[in-house]
Design a protein around this motif. Structure first.
Motif, PDB file in Angstrom:
ATOM      1  N   PHE A  59       0.856  -1.181   0.000  1.00 12.21           N
ATOM      2  CA  PHE A  59       0.000   0.000   0.000  1.00 12.21           C
ATOM      3  C   PHE A  59       0.892   1.231   0.000  1.00 12.21           C
ATOM      4  CE2 PHE A  59      -2.184  -3.492   1.921  1.00 12.21           C
ATOM      5  CZ  PHE A  59      -3.467  -3.420   1.414  1.00 12.21           C
ATOM      6  N   GLU A  60       0.699   2.091  -0.989  1.00  9.56           N
ATOM      7  CA  GLU A  60       1.491   3.306  -1.115  1.00  9.56           C
ATOM      8  C   GLU A  60       0.548   4.490  -1.070  1.00  9.56           C
ATOM      9  OE1 GLU A  60       3.425   2.730  -4.859  1.00  9.56           O
ATOM     10  OE2 GLU A  60       4.910   1.392  -3.987  1.00  9.56           O
ATOM     11  N   GLY A  61       0.737   5.370  -0.105  1.00  8.22           N
ATOM     12  CA  GLY A  61      -0.172   6.497  -0.006  1.00  8.22           C
ATOM     13  C   GLY A  61       0.542   7.811   0.192  1.00  8.22           C
ATOM     14  N   ASP A  62       0.282   8.751  -0.702  1.00  7.82           N
ATOM     15  CA  ASP A  62       0.819  10.099  -0.534  1.00  7.82           C
ATOM     16  C   ASP A  62      -0.019  10.894   0.453  1.00  7.82           C
ATOM     17  OD1 ASP A  62       2.903   9.737  -2.291  1.00  7.82           O
ATOM     18  OD2 ASP A  62       1.718  10.368  -4.021  1.00  7.82           O
ATOM     19  N   SER A  98      -0.152   6.256   6.735  1.00  4.49           N
ATOM     20  CA  SER A  98      -0.408   4.928   7.287  1.00  4.49           C
ATOM     21  C   SER A  98      -0.643   3.904   6.185  1.00  4.49           C
ATOM     22  CB  SER A  98      -1.610   4.958   8.235  1.00  4.49           C
ATOM     23  OG  SER A  98      -2.788   5.225   7.510  1.00  4.49           O
ATOM     24  N   ASP A  99      -0.905   4.362   4.954  1.00  2.00           N
ATOM     25  CA  ASP A  99      -1.082   3.445   3.837  1.00  2.00           C
ATOM     26  C   ASP A  99       0.245   2.971   3.254  1.00  2.00           C
ATOM     27  OD1 ASP A  99      -3.803   3.272   3.898  1.00  2.00           O
ATOM     28  OD2 ASP A  99      -4.126   4.879   2.465  1.00  2.00           O
ATOM     29  N   SER A 100       1.365   3.522   3.682  1.00  6.21           N
ATOM     30  CA  SER A 100       2.669   3.080   3.204  1.00  6.21           C
ATOM     31  C   SER A 100       3.085   1.855   4.017  1.00  6.21           C
ATOM     32  CB  SER A 100       3.703   4.195   3.339  1.00  6.21           C
ATOM     33  OG  SER A 100       3.376   5.266   2.496  1.00  6.21           O
ATOM     34  N   SER A 101       2.528   0.732   3.606  1.00  3.95           N
ATOM     35  CA  SER A 101       2.762  -0.496   4.358  1.00  3.95           C
ATOM     36  C   SER A 101       2.692  -1.682   3.421  1.00  3.95           C
ATOM     37  CB  SER A 101       1.737  -0.627   5.484  1.00  3.95           C
ATOM     38  OG  SER A 101       0.438  -0.572   4.961  1.00  3.95           O
ATOM     39  N   TYR A 146       6.705   0.815   5.858  1.00  6.68           N
ATOM     40  CA  TYR A 146       8.007   1.103   5.253  1.00  6.68           C
ATOM     41  C   TYR A 146       8.136   2.589   5.025  1.00  6.68           C
ATOM     42  CZ  TYR A 146       5.475   0.919   0.767  1.00  6.68           C
ATOM     43  OH  TYR A 146       4.595   1.118  -0.259  1.00  6.68           O
ATOM     44  N   GLY A 147       9.347   3.003   4.751  1.00  5.08           N
ATOM     45  CA  GLY A 147       9.614   4.427   4.584  1.00  5.08           C
ATOM     46  C   GLY A 147       9.815   5.093   5.933  1.00  5.08           C
ATOM     47  N   ALA A 148       9.340   6.295   6.048  1.00  3.12           N
ATOM     48  CA  ALA A 148       9.564   7.096   7.257  1.00  3.12           C
ATOM     49  C   ALA A 148       8.958   6.481   8.510  1.00  3.12           C
ATOM     50  CB  ALA A 148       8.987   8.491   7.052  1.00  3.12           C
TER      51      ALA A 148
END
Length: 124
Positions: free
Chosen positions: A55-58, A62-65, A84-86
């Protein structure tokens, strides 16, 4: 578990589908390895990743998972959830090294969802 292209899907929707299919044992990182709360711990050699949902969310961090659908050598199928990411917080517990050591099934299917203003859709 089939998700059609263009279908709006969230992390919670995927987790609910896993629950319905009785694949909702959560593998968590412990000093002994991945555990599901049943007293058994698994090494990377005892596990394989059979599917991933990313899940990639700008608009919503919380969607960056990513959800890893994992099968243990005893037939147990569950998942591990990772940001993942920050927002990744696994730096000190060995999670990243552990997950990299797990074999990915050759037919692993990665499903990617992007947060778009109009909806949340899989990326082809």
């Amino acid at each position: 578990m089939s998700i059609t292209p263009g279908e709006m899907t969230t992390l919670s929707a995927v987790l609910e589908k896993l629950r319905i299919k009785k694949r909702d044992s959560e593998f968590r990182m412990t000093p002994e390895g991945f555990g599901t709360g049943n007293g058994k711990y698994y090494t990377p050699e005892q596990l394989k990743i059979i599917k991933t949902y990313r899940f990639e969310g700008d608009s919503d961090p919380s969607d960056s998972s990513i959800i890893y659908l994992i099968e243990a050598d005893n037939g147990l199928i569950g998942y591990s959830l990772d940001a993942y990411g920050a927002y990744s917080d696994h730096e000190d517990d060995g999670y990243d090294d552990f997950i990299r050591k797990i074999q990915m099934e050759e037919r692993d299917e990665q499903i990617i969802f992007e947060d778009k203003p109009e909806n949340l859709t899989p990326v082809e």
